[in-house]
Design an enzyme around this catalytic site. Structure first.
Site, PDB file in Angstrom:
ATOM      1  N   LYS A  83       0.815  -1.225   0.000  1.00 59.75           N
ATOM      2  CA  LYS A  83       0.000   0.000   0.000  1.00 59.75           C
ATOM      3  C   LYS A  83       0.849   1.276   0.000  1.00 59.75           C
ATOM      4  CE  LYS A  83      -4.089  -1.949   2.237  1.00 59.75           C
ATOM      5  NZ  LYS A  83      -5.107  -1.799   3.276  1.00 59.75           N
ATOM      6  N   ASP A 119     -10.430   2.418   2.725  1.00 55.78           N
ATOM      7  CA  ASP A 119     -10.610   1.721   4.015  1.00 55.78           C
ATOM      8  C   ASP A 119     -11.401   2.571   5.017  1.00 55.78           C
ATOM      9  OD1 ASP A 119      -9.387  -0.694   3.431  1.00 55.78           O
ATOM     10  OD2 ASP A 119      -7.396  -0.010   4.026  1.00 55.78           O
TER      11      ASP A 119
HETATM   12  P1  NAP Z   1      -0.684  -3.929  11.612  1.00 55.07           P
HETATM   13  O1  NAP Z   1      -0.313  -2.722  10.818  1.00 55.07           O
HETATM   14  O2  NAP Z   1       0.271  -5.079  11.684  1.00 55.07           O
HETATM   15  O3  NAP Z   1      -1.010  -3.434  13.123  1.00 55.07           O
HETATM   16  C1  NAP Z   1      -1.270  -4.368  14.120  1.00 55.07           C
HETATM   17  C2  NAP Z   1      -1.698  -3.663  15.413  1.00 55.07           C
HETATM   18  O4  NAP Z   1      -2.079  -4.679  16.348  1.00 55.07           O
HETATM   19  C3  NAP Z   1      -0.597  -2.841  16.078  1.00 55.07           C
HETATM   20  O5  NAP Z   1      -1.173  -1.709  16.674  1.00 55.07           O
HETATM   21  C4  NAP Z   1      -0.070  -3.810  17.150  1.00 55.07           C
HETATM   22  O6  NAP Z   1       0.492  -3.164  18.284  1.00 55.07           O
HETATM   23  C5  NAP Z   1      -1.358  -4.496  17.562  1.00 55.07           C
HETATM   24  N1  NAP Z   1      -1.122  -5.814  18.168  1.00 55.07           N
HETATM   25  C6  NAP Z   1      -0.695  -6.947  17.534  1.00 55.07           C
HETATM   26  N2  NAP Z   1      -0.611  -7.959  18.439  1.00 55.07           N
HETATM   27  C7  NAP Z   1      -0.976  -7.454  19.639  1.00 55.07           C
HETATM   28  C8  NAP Z   1      -1.078  -8.004  20.949  1.00 55.07           C
HETATM   29  N3  NAP Z   1      -0.810  -9.296  21.190  1.00 55.07           N
HETATM   30  N4  NAP Z   1      -1.496  -7.203  21.954  1.00 55.07           N
HETATM   31  C9  NAP Z   1      -1.801  -5.894  21.709  1.00 55.07           C
HETATM   32  N5  NAP Z   1      -1.719  -5.317  20.501  1.00 55.07           N
HETATM   33  C10 NAP Z   1      -1.303  -6.084  19.468  1.00 55.07           C
HETATM   34  O7  NAP Z   1      -2.047  -4.552  11.097  1.00 55.07           O
HETATM   35  P2  NAP Z   1      -3.255  -3.816  10.310  1.00 55.07           P
HETATM   36  O8  NAP Z   1      -3.012  -3.928   8.859  1.00 55.07           O
HETATM   37  O9  NAP Z   1      -3.441  -2.474  10.910  1.00 55.07           O
HETATM   38  O10 NAP Z   1      -4.490  -4.809  10.637  1.00 55.07           O
HETATM   39  C11 NAP Z   1      -4.997  -4.939  11.962  1.00 55.07           C
HETATM   40  C12 NAP Z   1      -6.264  -5.789  11.958  1.00 55.07           C
HETATM   41  O11 NAP Z   1      -7.281  -5.135  11.222  1.00 55.07           O
HETATM   42  C13 NAP Z   1      -6.115  -7.185  11.341  1.00 55.07           C
HETATM   43  O12 NAP Z   1      -6.867  -8.108  12.081  1.00 55.07           O
HETATM   44  C14 NAP Z   1      -6.702  -7.012   9.955  1.00 55.07           C
HETATM   45  O13 NAP Z   1      -7.249  -8.221   9.435  1.00 55.07           O
HETATM   46  C15 NAP Z   1      -7.818  -6.025  10.256  1.00 55.07           C
HETATM   47  N6  NAP Z   1      -8.229  -5.243   9.080  1.00 55.07           N
HETATM   48  C16 NAP Z   1      -9.527  -5.330   8.698  1.00 55.07           C
HETATM   49  C17 NAP Z   1      -9.970  -4.591   7.615  1.00 55.07           C
HETATM   50  C18 NAP Z   1     -11.417  -4.689   7.223  1.00 55.07           C
HETATM   51  O14 NAP Z   1     -11.760  -4.250   6.111  1.00 55.07           O
HETATM   52  N7  NAP Z   1     -12.275  -5.217   8.069  1.00 55.07           N
HETATM   53  C19 NAP Z   1      -9.093  -3.751   6.925  1.00 55.07           C
HETATM   54  C20 NAP Z   1      -7.760  -3.670   7.346  1.00 55.07           C
HETATM   55  C21 NAP Z   1      -7.334  -4.430   8.427  1.00 55.07           C
HETATM   56  P3  NAP Z   1       2.068  -2.722  18.335  1.00 55.07           P
HETATM   57  O15 NAP Z   1       2.144  -1.420  17.601  1.00 55.07           O
HETATM   58  O16 NAP Z   1       2.360  -2.597  19.780  1.00 55.07           O
HETATM   59  O17 NAP Z   1       2.842  -3.817  17.645  1.00 55.07           O
END
Ligand code: NAP
Length: 299
Positions: A83, A119
């Site tokens: 992205k 998004d």
């Molecule tokens: P990302 O950039 O990897 O960010 C992950 C986030 O989760 C970070 O803030 C991380 O915290 C936190 N995290 C991970 N493991 C954790 C734990 N054990 N305890 C507390 N915090 C934790 O991922 P992303 O792309 O933003 O996606 C995040 C989620 O949103 C995923 O489940 C994805 O499938 C979902 N999503 C859904 C849509 C939709 O259309 N519904 C769209 C996009 C994403 P740290 O900063 O401390 O590492």
């Protein structure tokens, strides 16, 4: 003409010399639900278009983007990890893609490539369809990754009264807070970690709580909830962007506390529907897309 797919589904296919191509690039991309969702919509709309998944290695993103022009594709969706790289390859960006430095939709207009980020608008529509808004509301956003940035930007632009950003790594929430502060009109934008009184107060006082972390996502379905369930209460709307599983540990806890819940499938459907609107100029059949998504998730 019908064809039985590898997974045993029978789908109508109509590929001929008039078929126009679009799709999604990612690495990896084989688990993407977008082809199922978009091809169902294209059939419903009567468009002779085919939506494919392209596995593109990170070092080949520029070549993939050049192919949008070279092959005359309608456009592309862009998923992890491309992205940000794609944002630097566009002729033009919409406001969200420009502010976030991330593109999830490429539209080709003659030889120009325009990058959008659908998004955040998809998130807002997933609330709207359930009769909710962030305008004038207190919103707590948990997480500071790509999804949190999109939600924070959209929430700030949509006129939330206040935004609390909570993240395990509290410093990462600062960058998201700056984005929300610069782009929105919220009276208050605060950050905190996931523990302690400040975090509890932010979550408990919020009208809308949005979990943008991957906590509880498949295969770690028993992980979480990301914040204690006792912090949630009746009258709140609790959203989890994770869509696999639909009912995460957080949403289960929210239901037990009497809160209303919204799962991540709504945002996924609507971000896709908005992409399709950009490509075709027509409103997409949201319910057909949702049905295809839920069927693909159940497989
Ligand atoms: P990302 O950039 O990897 O960010 C992950 C986030 O989760 C970070 O803030 C991380 O915290 C936190 N995290 C991970 N493991 C954790 C734990 N054990 N305890 C507390 N915090 C934790 O991922 P992303 O792309 O933003 O996606 C995040 C989620 O949103 C995923 O489940 C994805 O499938 C979902 N999503 C859904 C849509 C939709 O259309 N519904 C769209 C996009 C994403 P740290 O900063 O401390 O590492």
């Amino acid at each position: 003409m019908g064809r039985t797919t590898r997974r045993g589904r029978c789908e109508r296919v109509r590929i001929d010399t008039q078929t126009r191509t679009l799709g999604v690039i990612g690495w990896p991309v084989e688990h993407s639900l977008s082809p199922a969702m978009h091809n169902a919509a294209l059939r419903e709309m009567g468009l002779n278009w085919a939506y494919l998944a392209f596995a593109v290695e990170p070092e080949r993103v520029a070549e993939a983007v050049a192919a949008v022009r070279g092959l005359g594709l309608v456009g592309l969706n862009v998923t992890i990890p491309h992205k940000q790289a794609v944002a630097g390859l566009m002729d033009e960006l919409d406001d969200a893609a420009s502010a976030l430095g991330a593109v999830n939709t490429i539209v080709r207009s003659e030889d120009r490539l325009i990058g959008f980020n659908t998004d955040g608008p998809g998130f807002l529509r997933s609330l709207q369809e359930r009769g909710h808004t962030v305008e004038g509301r207190r919103v707590a956003i948990i997480g500071a990754g790509g999804a949190a940035r999109s939600v924070a930007y959209a929430t700030a632009r949509a006129g939330a009264a206040s935004i609390d950003l909570l993240n395990r790594t509290a410093e990462k929430a600062e960058a998201v807070a700056r984005l929300a502060q610069e782009k929105g009109t919220a009276r208050r934008v605060n950050t905190s970690g996931l523990e302690g009184e400040r975090a509890r107060e932010a979550v408990s006082s919020a009208d809308v709580v949005v979990d943008c972390t991957s906590v509880g996502m498949y295969p770690n379905v028993n992980e979480g909830p990301v914040v204690p369930g006792q912090w949630l209460r009746p009258g709140q709307v609790v959203v989890d962007l994770t869509y696999n599983p639909r009912e995460t540990t957080l949403l289960r806890a929210a239901l037990e506390q009497g809160a209303e819940v919204v799962d991540g499938t709504g945002m996924l459907v609507h971000q896709g529907a908005i992409s399709l609107l950009h490509w075709s100029g027509r409103e997409a059949p949201v319910e057909v897309m949702r049905e295809a998504l839920l069927a693909a998730l159940a497989r």
